[in-house]
Structure formats: structure tokens, C-alpha cells
Scaffold this motif. Structure first.
Motif, PDB file in Angstrom:
ATOM      1  N   ILE A  17      27.865  -6.891 -65.503  1.00 52.50           N
ATOM      2  CA  ILE A  17      28.857  -5.864 -65.175  1.00 52.50           C
ATOM      3  C   ILE A  17      29.777  -5.682 -66.374  1.00 52.50           C
ATOM      4  CG2 ILE A  17      30.746  -5.224 -63.634  1.00 52.50           C
ATOM      5  CD1 ILE A  17      29.399  -7.153 -61.552  1.00 52.50           C
ATOM      6  N   PHE A  18      29.754  -4.458 -66.913  1.00 53.07           N
ATOM      7  CA  PHE A  18      30.593  -4.094 -68.047  1.00 53.07           C
ATOM      8  C   PHE A  18      31.520  -2.942 -67.662  1.00 53.07           C
ATOM      9  CE2 PHE A  18      27.008  -6.116 -70.191  1.00 53.07           C
ATOM     10  CZ  PHE A  18      27.672  -6.922 -71.102  1.00 53.07           C
ATOM     11  N   TYR A  19      32.018  -2.930 -66.432  1.00 55.39           N
ATOM     12  CA  TYR A  19      32.891  -1.855 -65.975  1.00 55.39           C
ATOM     13  C   TYR A  19      34.130  -1.795 -66.871  1.00 55.39           C
ATOM     14  CZ  TYR A  19      36.058   0.863 -63.082  1.00 55.39           C
ATOM     15  OH  TYR A  19      36.946   1.807 -62.635  1.00 55.39           O
ATOM     16  N   LEU A  26      23.220 -13.918 -70.822  1.00 60.64           N
ATOM     17  CA  LEU A  26      24.456 -13.622 -70.106  1.00 60.64           C
ATOM     18  C   LEU A  26      24.165 -12.792 -68.858  1.00 60.64           C
ATOM     19  CD1 LEU A  26      26.629 -12.708 -73.242  1.00 60.64           C
ATOM     20  CD2 LEU A  26      26.508 -14.908 -72.058  1.00 60.64           C
ATOM     21  N   SER A  27      22.956 -12.914 -68.350  1.00 58.38           N
ATOM     22  CA  SER A  27      22.530 -12.150 -67.179  1.00 58.38           C
ATOM     23  C   SER A  27      23.463 -12.392 -65.998  1.00 58.38           C
ATOM     24  CB  SER A  27      21.112 -12.547 -66.766  1.00 58.38           C
ATOM     25  OG  SER A  27      20.206 -12.213 -67.787  1.00 58.38           O
ATOM     26  N   GLY A  28      23.792 -11.303 -65.301  1.00 50.21           N
ATOM     27  CA  GLY A  28      24.618 -11.394 -64.109  1.00 50.21           C
ATOM     28  C   GLY A  28      26.086 -11.648 -64.358  1.00 50.21           C
ATOM     29  N   GLY A  29      26.496 -11.723 -65.607  1.00 49.34           N
ATOM     30  CA  GLY A  29      27.900 -11.981 -65.923  1.00 49.34           C
ATOM     31  C   GLY A  29      28.797 -10.806 -65.555  1.00 49.34           C
ATOM     32  N   ASP A  30      30.033 -11.107 -65.181  1.00 51.41           N
ATOM     33  CA  ASP A  30      31.012 -10.070 -64.876  1.00 51.41           C
ATOM     34  C   ASP A  30      31.954  -9.949 -66.061  1.00 51.41           C
ATOM     35  OD1 ASP A  30      32.977  -8.353 -63.963  1.00 51.41           O
ATOM     36  OD2 ASP A  30      33.217  -9.343 -62.030  1.00 51.41           O
ATOM     37  N   ASP A  81      23.551   1.700 -64.710  1.00 55.23           N
ATOM     38  CA  ASP A  81      24.473   2.754 -64.291  1.00 55.23           C
ATOM     39  C   ASP A  81      25.438   2.996 -65.438  1.00 55.23           C
ATOM     40  OD1 ASP A  81      26.174   4.558 -63.074  1.00 55.23           O
ATOM     41  OD2 ASP A  81      26.550   3.301 -61.311  1.00 55.23           O
ATOM     42  N   MET A  82      25.318   4.182 -66.066  1.00 57.31           N
ATOM     43  CA  MET A  82      26.155   4.537 -67.202  1.00 57.31           C
ATOM     44  C   MET A  82      27.061   5.721 -66.861  1.00 57.31           C
ATOM     45  SD  MET A  82      23.363   3.971 -70.234  1.00 57.31           S
ATOM     46  CE  MET A  82      24.549   3.594 -71.522  1.00 57.31           C
ATOM     47  N   GLY A 120      17.716  -4.352 -79.193  1.00 57.12           N
ATOM     48  CA  GLY A 120      16.756  -5.169 -78.457  1.00 57.12           C
ATOM     49  C   GLY A 120      17.318  -5.894 -77.246  1.00 57.12           C
ATOM     50  N   ALA A 121      18.570  -5.647 -76.880  1.00 54.84           N
ATOM     51  CA  ALA A 121      19.173  -6.321 -75.725  1.00 54.84           C
ATOM     52  C   ALA A 121      18.532  -5.836 -74.427  1.00 54.84           C
ATOM     53  CB  ALA A 121      20.677  -6.072 -75.698  1.00 54.84           C
ATOM     54  N   ASP A 122      18.487  -6.697 -73.425  1.00 52.01           N
ATOM     55  CA  ASP A 122      17.951  -6.339 -72.115  1.00 52.01           C
ATOM     56  C   ASP A 122      19.121  -6.142 -71.151  1.00 52.01           C
ATOM     57  OD1 ASP A 122      16.655  -5.981 -69.710  1.00 52.01           O
ATOM     58  OD2 ASP A 122      15.460  -7.812 -69.845  1.00 52.01           O
ATOM     59  N   LEU A 123      19.436  -4.871 -70.887  1.00 50.79           N
ATOM     60  CA  LEU A 123      20.528  -4.496 -69.992  1.00 50.79           C
ATOM     61  C   LEU A 123      19.983  -3.897 -68.698  1.00 50.79           C
ATOM     62  CD1 LEU A 123      22.379  -3.079 -72.999  1.00 50.79           C
ATOM     63  CD2 LEU A 123      23.614  -4.487 -71.369  1.00 50.79           C
ATOM     64  N   THR A 124      18.812  -4.339 -68.275  1.00 57.27           N
ATOM     65  CA  THR A 124      18.194  -3.829 -67.061  1.00 57.27           C
ATOM     66  C   THR A 124      19.147  -4.037 -65.881  1.00 57.27           C
ATOM     67  OG1 THR A 124      15.987  -4.336 -67.894  1.00 57.27           O
ATOM     68  CG2 THR A 124      16.203  -4.034 -65.519  1.00 57.27           C
ATOM     69  N   GLY A 125      19.420  -2.939 -65.156  1.00 61.52           N
ATOM     70  CA  GLY A 125      20.279  -3.011 -63.978  1.00 61.52           C
ATOM     71  C   GLY A 125      21.742  -3.274 -64.263  1.00 61.52           C
TER      72      GLY A 125
END
Length: 142
Positions: free
Chosen positions: A44-46, A20-24, A84-85, A57-62
Motif C-alpha cells: 500500500i502506497f496510498y 516488502l510485499s504486503g507492506g503498508d 490501483d493507480m 523490474g519491481a513487482d508491484l502486482t496488486g
């Protein structure tokens, strides 16, 4: 998913193996979702609700997790490098063994967070509310 007024409801869904990379996912609901080993780089998880989600184990890089609710989530061995958290809620999160290299954690709520073995190299931690259950410090390298 970018239409105004649309919000994804992934409550209790199993996304294992997904990319789901790059998903908004702005304001999306992933409460109790299974995101084990899912690739979410640059997502984006704003203001998203990831309460009690399993992100082991998820990859949330950037990833953008600004104002996201991660209360009770599992981030064991997850990769959150350069994420960004800012103002995220991380109450009761298990982030043991997670990587936060270069991550911005500012104004976040960190009550009861387990960061044993976490890597906070070059992370920016500023004005957070912190009370950890774990007495073992995270891995911090300058």
C-alpha cells in the motif's frame, strides 16, 4: 508502521533485493530510492512519495498506488498487474516495457510518460490527463 502519525522515510535508500510485499507504506517517502527488482506485491502506497525512485523490474502486482506521486520515477519492465493507480501522478515516468495488465489508471496525470512496449491488456483507463512524449503505442490486446 501502522501506528498513527508514523511515516517511513526511505529517501535515497537502497532496497535492492528486499521483499516488502504486503507492506503498508501509506504517506511514506521513497524519493530517489532504489527499489530495483524489489518485490512489492500487494503493498500500500496510498499518498506515498516515490518521486524519481528507481523501480526498474519491481513487482508491484496488486499494489495500491492511489494518489501516489511517481513523478520522474523509472518503472522500466516493472510489473504493475492489477494495481490501483487512481489519481496517481506519473509525470515524466519511464514505464517502457512495463506490464499494466488489469491495472486501474483513473484520473491520473500522465504527462511525458514513456510507455513504449508496455502491456495494457485489460487495463482500465478513464478520465486521465495524457500527453505522451513517445509516438510508439503501448501493446494493447483485447
Amino acid at each position: 508502521m501502522t501506528e498513527e502519525g508514523y511515516s517511513l522515510f526511505g529517501i535515497e535508500h537502497d532496497f535492492r533485493g528486499a521483499d516488502l510485499s504486503g507492506g503498508d507504506f501509506t504517506k511514506a517517502w521513497f524519493t530517489q530510492a532504489v527499489l530495483v527488482n524489489v518485490r512489492l506485491t500487494g503493498a500500500i502506497f496510498y499518498r506515498a512519495d516515490l518521486q524519481s525512485a528507481d523501480l526498474t523490474g519491481a513487482d508491484l502486482t496488486g499494489a495500491d498506488l492511489v494518489r501516489a506521486n511517481l513523478g520522474g520515477a523509472a518503472l522500466r519492465s516493472a510489473r504493475l498487474d492489477s494495481a490501483d493507480m487512481t489519481k496517481a501522478s506519473l509525470q515524466g515516468v519511464d514505464a517502457s516495457g512495463a506490464s499494466f495488465r488489469g491495472t486501474r489508471i483513473m484520473g491520473a496525470s500522465l504527462f511525458g510518460v514513456d510507455m513504449r512496449g508496455a502491456d495494457l491488456t485489460n487495463a482500465v483507463l478513464f478520465q486521465n490527463t495524457l500527453r505522451s512524449q513517445s509516438m510508439k503505442p503501448p501493446l494493447c490486446r483485447a
